[in-house]
Structure formats: structure tokens, C-alpha cells
Design a protein around this motif. Structure first.
Motif, PDB file in Angstrom:
ATOM      1  N   MET A 113      -4.064  -1.631  -7.661  1.00 51.95           N
ATOM      2  CA  MET A 113      -5.056  -1.552  -6.610  1.00 51.95           C
ATOM      3  C   MET A 113      -5.262  -0.085  -6.250  1.00 51.95           C
ATOM      4  O   MET A 113      -4.300   0.641  -6.014  1.00 51.95           O
ATOM      5  N   ILE A 114      -6.514   0.333  -6.243  1.00 51.02           N
ATOM      6  CA  ILE A 114      -6.862   1.708  -5.900  1.00 51.02           C
ATOM      7  C   ILE A 114      -7.559   1.679  -4.543  1.00 51.02           C
ATOM      8  O   ILE A 114      -8.584   1.016  -4.378  1.00 51.02           O
ATOM      9  N   GLU A 115      -6.978   2.391  -3.609  1.00 58.00           N
ATOM     10  CA  GLU A 115      -7.542   2.467  -2.251  1.00 58.00           C
ATOM     11  C   GLU A 115      -8.011   3.886  -1.994  1.00 58.00           C
ATOM     12  O   GLU A 115      -7.380   4.837  -2.440  1.00 58.00           O
ATOM     13  N   ARG A 116      -9.106   4.017  -1.278  1.00 62.63           N
ATOM     14  CA  ARG A 116      -9.582   5.335  -0.850  1.00 62.63           C
ATOM     15  C   ARG A 116      -9.670   5.326   0.675  1.00 62.63           C
ATOM     16  O   ARG A 116     -10.237   4.414   1.259  1.00 62.63           O
ATOM     17  N   TRP A 117      -9.075   6.339   1.280  1.00 64.62           N
ATOM     18  CA  TRP A 117      -9.032   6.461   2.736  1.00 64.62           C
ATOM     19  C   TRP A 117      -9.618   7.805   3.142  1.00 64.62           C
ATOM     20  O   TRP A 117      -9.562   8.777   2.383  1.00 64.62           O
ATOM     21  N   ASP A 118     -10.105   7.871   4.376  1.00 62.50           N
ATOM     22  CA  ASP A 118     -10.694   9.126   4.847  1.00 62.50           C
ATOM     23  C   ASP A 118      -9.630  10.181   5.137  1.00 62.50           C
ATOM     24  O   ASP A 118      -9.899  11.378   5.059  1.00 62.50           O
ATOM     25  N   CYS A 119      -8.404   9.742   5.441  1.00 65.51           N
ATOM     26  CA  CYS A 119      -7.313  10.684   5.680  1.00 65.51           C
ATOM     27  C   CYS A 119      -5.971   9.939   5.626  1.00 65.51           C
ATOM     28  O   CYS A 119      -5.922   8.716   5.686  1.00 65.51           O
ATOM     29  N   ILE A 120      -4.904  10.680   5.508  1.00 63.83           N
ATOM     30  CA  ILE A 120      -3.553  10.106   5.436  1.00 63.83           C
ATOM     31  C   ILE A 120      -3.239   9.309   6.699  1.00 63.83           C
ATOM     32  O   ILE A 120      -2.632   8.237   6.633  1.00 63.83           O
ATOM     33  N   GLU A 121      -3.661   9.825   7.844  1.00 62.44           N
ATOM     34  CA  GLU A 121      -3.363   9.152   9.115  1.00 62.44           C
ATOM     35  C   GLU A 121      -3.991   7.759   9.180  1.00 62.44           C
ATOM     36  O   GLU A 121      -3.421   6.847   9.765  1.00 62.44           O
ATOM     37  N   SER A 122      -5.149   7.571   8.580  1.00 61.20           N
ATOM     38  CA  SER A 122      -5.782   6.241   8.543  1.00 61.20           C
ATOM     39  C   SER A 122      -5.032   5.305   7.606  1.00 61.20           C
ATOM     40  O   SER A 122      -4.956   4.103   7.845  1.00 61.20           O
ATOM     41  N   HIS A 123      -4.492   5.849   6.540  1.00 64.05           N
ATOM     42  CA  HIS A 123      -3.785   5.034   5.557  1.00 64.05           C
ATOM     43  C   HIS A 123      -2.409   4.580   6.049  1.00 64.05           C
ATOM     44  O   HIS A 123      -1.940   3.491   5.722  1.00 64.05           O
ATOM     45  N   GLN A 124      -1.756   5.384   6.836  1.00 64.12           N
ATOM     46  CA  GLN A 124      -0.383   5.121   7.268  1.00 64.12           C
ATOM     47  C   GLN A 124      -0.171   3.732   7.877  1.00 64.12           C
ATOM     48  O   GLN A 124       0.787   3.051   7.504  1.00 64.12           O
ATOM     49  N   PRO A 125      -1.030   3.254   8.790  1.00 60.63           N
ATOM     50  CA  PRO A 125      -0.794   1.904   9.339  1.00 60.63           C
ATOM     51  C   PRO A 125      -0.827   0.802   8.282  1.00 60.63           C
ATOM     52  O   PRO A 125      -0.119  -0.191   8.400  1.00 60.63           O
ATOM     53  N   SER A 126      -1.619   0.972   7.236  1.00 59.89           N
ATOM     54  CA  SER A 126      -1.675  -0.067   6.201  1.00 59.89           C
ATOM     55  C   SER A 126      -0.349  -0.166   5.463  1.00 59.89           C
ATOM     56  O   SER A 126       0.057  -1.248   5.049  1.00 59.89           O
ATOM     57  N   ILE A 127       0.334   0.945   5.297  1.00 56.40           N
ATOM     58  CA  ILE A 127       1.645   0.942   4.646  1.00 56.40           C
ATOM     59  C   ILE A 127       2.699   0.365   5.591  1.00 56.40           C
ATOM     60  O   ILE A 127       3.533  -0.442   5.194  1.00 56.40           O
ATOM     61  N   THR A 128       2.645   0.760   6.835  1.00 56.31           N
ATOM     62  CA  THR A 128       3.628   0.343   7.834  1.00 56.31           C
ATOM     63  C   THR A 128       3.566  -1.157   8.113  1.00 56.31           C
ATOM     64  O   THR A 128       4.588  -1.802   8.261  1.00 56.31           O
ATOM     65  N   HIS A 129       2.347  -1.716   8.156  1.00 58.12           N
ATOM     66  CA  HIS A 129       2.181  -3.116   8.555  1.00 58.12           C
ATOM     67  C   HIS A 129       2.066  -4.093   7.391  1.00 58.12           C
ATOM     68  O   HIS A 129       2.103  -5.287   7.595  1.00 58.12           O
ATOM     69  N   TYR A 130       1.945  -3.594   6.179  1.00 57.69           N
ATOM     70  CA  TYR A 130       1.840  -4.483   5.031  1.00 57.69           C
ATOM     71  C   TYR A 130       3.221  -5.008   4.672  1.00 57.69           C
ATOM     72  O   TYR A 130       4.197  -4.275   4.675  1.00 57.69           O
ATOM     73  N   ARG A 131       3.299  -6.289   4.376  1.00 56.39           N
ATOM     74  CA  ARG A 131       4.588  -6.908   4.053  1.00 56.39           C
ATOM     75  C   ARG A 131       5.129  -6.368   2.734  1.00 56.39           C
ATOM     76  O   ARG A 131       4.530  -6.532   1.692  1.00 56.39           O
ATOM     77  N   GLN A 132       6.278  -5.738   2.807  1.00 60.85           N
ATOM     78  CA  GLN A 132       6.880  -5.090   1.644  1.00 60.85           C
ATOM     79  C   GLN A 132       7.174  -6.075   0.509  1.00 60.85           C
ATOM     80  O   GLN A 132       7.038  -5.730  -0.657  1.00 60.85           O
ATOM     81  N   GLU A 133       7.555  -7.304   0.836  1.00 61.79           N
ATOM     82  CA  GLU A 133       7.885  -8.255  -0.221  1.00 61.79           C
ATOM     83  C   GLU A 133       6.658  -8.592  -1.074  1.00 61.79           C
ATOM     84  O   GLU A 133       6.779  -8.854  -2.257  1.00 61.79           O
ATOM     85  N   GLU A 134       5.464  -8.549  -0.481  1.00 62.61           N
ATOM     86  CA  GLU A 134       4.258  -8.818  -1.256  1.00 62.61           C
ATOM     87  C   GLU A 134       3.945  -7.669  -2.203  1.00 62.61           C
ATOM     88  O   GLU A 134       3.413  -7.862  -3.283  1.00 62.61           O
TER      89      GLU A 134
END
Length: 71
Positions: free
Chosen positions: A46-67
Motif C-alpha cells: 500500500m502506497i500512501e501520500r500525506w501532506d506532511c509527517i505530522e498528518s501521517h503520524q496518527p494513522s500509524i499510532t491508531h492503526y491496529r498493529q496486528e493487521e
């Protein structure tokens, strides 16, 4: 086609569809794309494009690691 391989591909597609809906609605997400390996059809990326690192950070923090680790 192998039934198990077909099921695996379907699961990846479902996971991507669910993830895509969450990501594309997230603040700062510019795009999200699923690509399949040209020689190994069971491998995806999966290739994601974000406007900045700060916008991307919540997606990493809240995404379920087991998935993220599912193969």
C-alpha cells in the motif's frame, strides 16, 4: 487458481478497502493505492501520500498493529 491463494487475495482487498476509507478521510491524506507484485500475485503493497509527517503520524499510532503484520 488455488482456493487458498484466492481467499488470501480477497482478504487483502477487504483490508485495503477498509483501510483506504479510513486513510482517505483522514486530514492530510492525499492518496492511497494498493499495488500487486507483478510476479507474486499474493504480495501487495500500500502506497500512501500525506501532506506532511505530522498528518501521517496518527494513522500509524491508531492503526491496529496486528493487521499490519498479517500475511
Amino acid at each position: 487458481m488455488n482456493s487458498l491463494l484466492q481467499q488470501k487475495r480477497q482478504l487483502y482487498f477487504i483490508l485495503f478497502t477498509n483501510t483506504y476509507a479510513l486513510y482517505i478521510a483522514a486530514k492530510g491524506c492525499l492518496s492511497c493505492e494498493l499495488v500487486k507484485h507483478h510476479e507474486h500475485g499474493e504480495q501487495f503493497m500500500m502506497i500512501e501520500r500525506w501532506d506532511c509527517i505530522e498528518s501521517h503520524q496518527p494513522s500509524i499510532t491508531h492503526y491496529r498493529q496486528e493487521e499490519m503484520k498479517q500475511q
